[in-house]
Write an enzyme that holds these catalytic residues in place. Structure first.
Site, PDB file in Angstrom:
ATOM      1  CB  SER A 193      11.356  24.193  39.459  1.00  0.00           C
ATOM      2  OG  SER A 193      12.482  24.771  38.863  1.00  0.00           O
ATOM      3  N   GLY A 219      18.668  30.171  44.917  1.00  0.00           N
ATOM      4  CA  GLY A 219      18.054  31.381  44.349  1.00  0.00           C
ATOM      5  C   GLY A 219      16.539  31.256  44.291  1.00  0.00           C
ATOM      6  CB  SER A 278      12.863  35.751  35.910  1.00  0.00           C
ATOM      7  OG  SER A 278      12.964  35.199  37.212  1.00  0.00           O
ATOM      8  CG  ASP A 324      18.457  26.150  35.239  1.00  0.00           C
ATOM      9  OD1 ASP A 324      18.952  27.291  35.321  1.00  0.00           O
ATOM     10  OD2 ASP A 324      17.460  25.795  35.891  1.00  0.00           O
ATOM     11  NE  ARG A 363      24.813  27.731  36.351  1.00  0.00           N
ATOM     12  CZ  ARG A 363      23.655  27.292  36.829  1.00  0.00           C
ATOM     13  NH1 ARG A 363      22.557  27.424  36.113  1.00  0.00           N
ATOM     14  NH2 ARG A 363      23.594  26.722  38.016  1.00  0.00           N
TER      15      ARG A 363
HETATM   16  C1  S3P Z   1      13.738  28.491  38.504  1.00  0.00           C
HETATM   17  C2  S3P Z   1      13.796  29.487  37.567  1.00  0.00           C
HETATM   18  C3  S3P Z   1      14.990  29.809  36.771  1.00  0.00           C
HETATM   19  C4  S3P Z   1      16.026  28.685  36.827  1.00  0.00           C
HETATM   20  C5  S3P Z   1      16.211  28.161  38.219  1.00  0.00           C
HETATM   21  C6  S3P Z   1      14.904  27.621  38.768  1.00  0.00           C
HETATM   22  C7  S3P Z   1      12.493  28.275  39.248  1.00  0.00           C
HETATM   23  O1  S3P Z   1      15.589  30.969  37.279  1.00  0.00           O
HETATM   24  O2  S3P Z   1      17.252  29.123  36.310  1.00  0.00           O
HETATM   25  O3  S3P Z   1      17.169  27.120  38.242  1.00  0.00           O
HETATM   26  O4  S3P Z   1      12.348  27.232  39.924  1.00  0.00           O
HETATM   27  O5  S3P Z   1      11.610  29.142  39.194  1.00  0.00           O
HETATM   28  P1  S3P Z   1      15.115  32.449  36.782  1.00  0.00           P
HETATM   29  O6  S3P Z   1      13.740  32.694  37.234  1.00  0.00           O
HETATM   30  O7  S3P Z   1      16.094  33.382  37.451  1.00  0.00           O
HETATM   31  O8  S3P Z   1      15.256  32.430  35.302  1.00  0.00           O
END
Ligand code: S3P
Length: 436
Positions: free
Chosen positions: A26, A95, A166, A314, A345
């Protein structure tokens, strides 16, 4: 690793010794994106050179930002000016990459298209499209999915109450807020990871947070900083659970990020009876870091739900593996977000662990496991989802007989050298071509 490589795991080899884990994924995404916005020279050490983060790095380079690569994990970013990209920005499987970059692109005076793999194209984007449009952004997807097309538009600050906790949505809105007229407020229903708030604040952005409500004042002036990325607790989790369930194990992980919005897994494992010793050793990139020592432990089942879910979102695939080794019942609730990650998952882990003999009851927002359950080795599939492939490998370390994890190359999306790190600690795992 080649695209078709698999992991072969022989159980019964205790883990011992001390290791580090790769840089936080992240924070590594944010380091290159925010470094691209900051005026001047951002120097990053400990950067995660992995599939997902390389896609973000390639995208900011495609936006005309000069990056010097001193080594795989050390970068200098010359930021402050983004230019129209020549082609599509390809975030591959990331993502976080696509959602955060979309927030930034909404504030640019040029058009861009953000896309990725087939897997990324299946993931929901309405969660960012809706609030970004409320801000005046011209962003559209194909059935609210990638590819996303972003056109120049004047943005206005909004107050956005997120329906799901999120960090990606929060970050997309805050990043667009940098380019908006007026303040942007995000209200979060749970404590989603706060790396964006910490890093923007270190770069001089006025951002106030009481943990629930975050208020950002727009500015074009981000100042470049030096960052050392701490180790990723989400990667550490695979080593921790391996240490807990393989008899005779005793390992220490140093330099791990201990940010409280990320340490839910430590709280839950401790409740399960894990012998964990956590010692904070300092601060890196505005984040607390420390050492975690873990020893093989007799685990017991637990109940997980509510606000801790987002603090370990995660880690549920690997928690399943721990729960199978725990005495009694483990119940997970409120974790429906797991169904829209790289894969569903919950469904994928239930299906693959069943091949190893596990009996897991799937619920709409979680699962129920009655342990202990002794797994047997099997050939299982990683489904091009890094956390699935690594969780199944760890399951194999405490199974009876050998396990082959197909489609394991994806482990490199977040944890390059996963098998090598495990082997160095004594596990018997190696990368091999897929058997004919
Ligand atoms: C993340 C946020 C989370 C996490 C992803 C990394 C981030 O996702 O699952 O692996 O770096 O902001 P969500 O915001 O969809 O919960």
């Amino acid at each position: 690793m080649a695209a078709s490589d698999c992991f072969q795991v022989v159980p019964g080899h205790p883990l011992s010794g001390t290791t580090t884990v790769p840089g936080d994924k992240s924070i590594s995404h944010r380091a290159v994106m925010f470094g691209a916005l900051a005026k001047g020279v951002t120097h990053v050490r400990g950067w995660l050179a992995a599939g997902d983060t390389e896609a973000s790095l390639a995208s900011i380079q495609a936006l005309g930002v000069a990056v010097e690569r001193h080594s795989r994990s050390e970068l200098t970013i010359h930021g402050g000016q983004l230019h129209p990209p020549q082609g599509v920005l390809n975030l591959v499987n990331a993502g976080t990459g696509i959602r955060l970059l979309a927030g930034i692109m909404c504030g640019q005076p040029f058009e861009s298209v953000l896309d990725g793999s087939e897997q990324l194209r299946r993931r929901p984007m309405k969660r960012i499209i809706a609030p970004l449009r409320d801000m005046g952004a011209e962003i559209s997807g194909v059935n609210d999915r990638a590819p996303l097309t972003v056109k120049p538009a004047a943005l206005r600050g909004i107050r956005y109450e997120m329906p799901v906790a999120s960090a990606q949505v929060k970050s997309a809105v805050l990043l667009a807020g940098l380019f908006a007229q007026g303040q942007t407020t995000v209200v979060q229903p749970g404590p989603a990871r706060d790396h964006t708030e910490r890093m923007l604040s270190a770069m001089g952005v006025s951002i106030q947070s009481d943990g629930r409500e975050i208020i950002l004042t727009p500015t074009a002036d981000l100042k470049a900083v030096d960052l050392t990325v701490p180790g990723d607790i989400s990667s550490a989790a695979f080593l921790l659970v391996a240490g807990l369930i393989v008899p005779g194990s005793d390992i220490s992980l140093t330099g791990v990020n201990l940010n409280a919005t990320r340490t839910g897994i430590l709280d839950v494992l401790t409740t399960m009876g894990a012998n964990l010793q956590v010692q904070e050793t300092g601060l890196e990139a505005g984040e607390p870091v420390g050492t975690i020592r873990v020893r093989h432990s007799a685990l017991k089942g637990t109940e997980v739900g509510g606000s801790v879910v987002v603090e370990m979102i995660d880690e549920f695939p690997i928690l399943m593996v721990a729960a199978l080794a725990a005495e009694g019942r483990t119940v997970v609730r409120d974790a429906q977000e797991l169904r829209v990650k790289e894969t569903d998952r919950i469904a994928v882990m239930v299906k693959e662990l069943a091949k190893m003999g596990a009996n897991i009851a799937e619920t709409p927002d979680g699962f129920v496991i009655d342990g202990t359950q002794q797994l047997h080795g099997a050939t299982v599939d990683g489904h091009d989802d890094h956390r699935i492939a690594m969780s199944l490998s760890v399951a194999g370390m405490a199974a009876l007989g050998e396990t082959t994890v197909l489609d394991a190359r994806c482990a490199g999306d977040s944890f390059p050298g996963f098998a090598e790190t495990m082997s160095a600690l004594g596990a018997n795992i190696h990368v091999a071509p897929v058997p004919a």
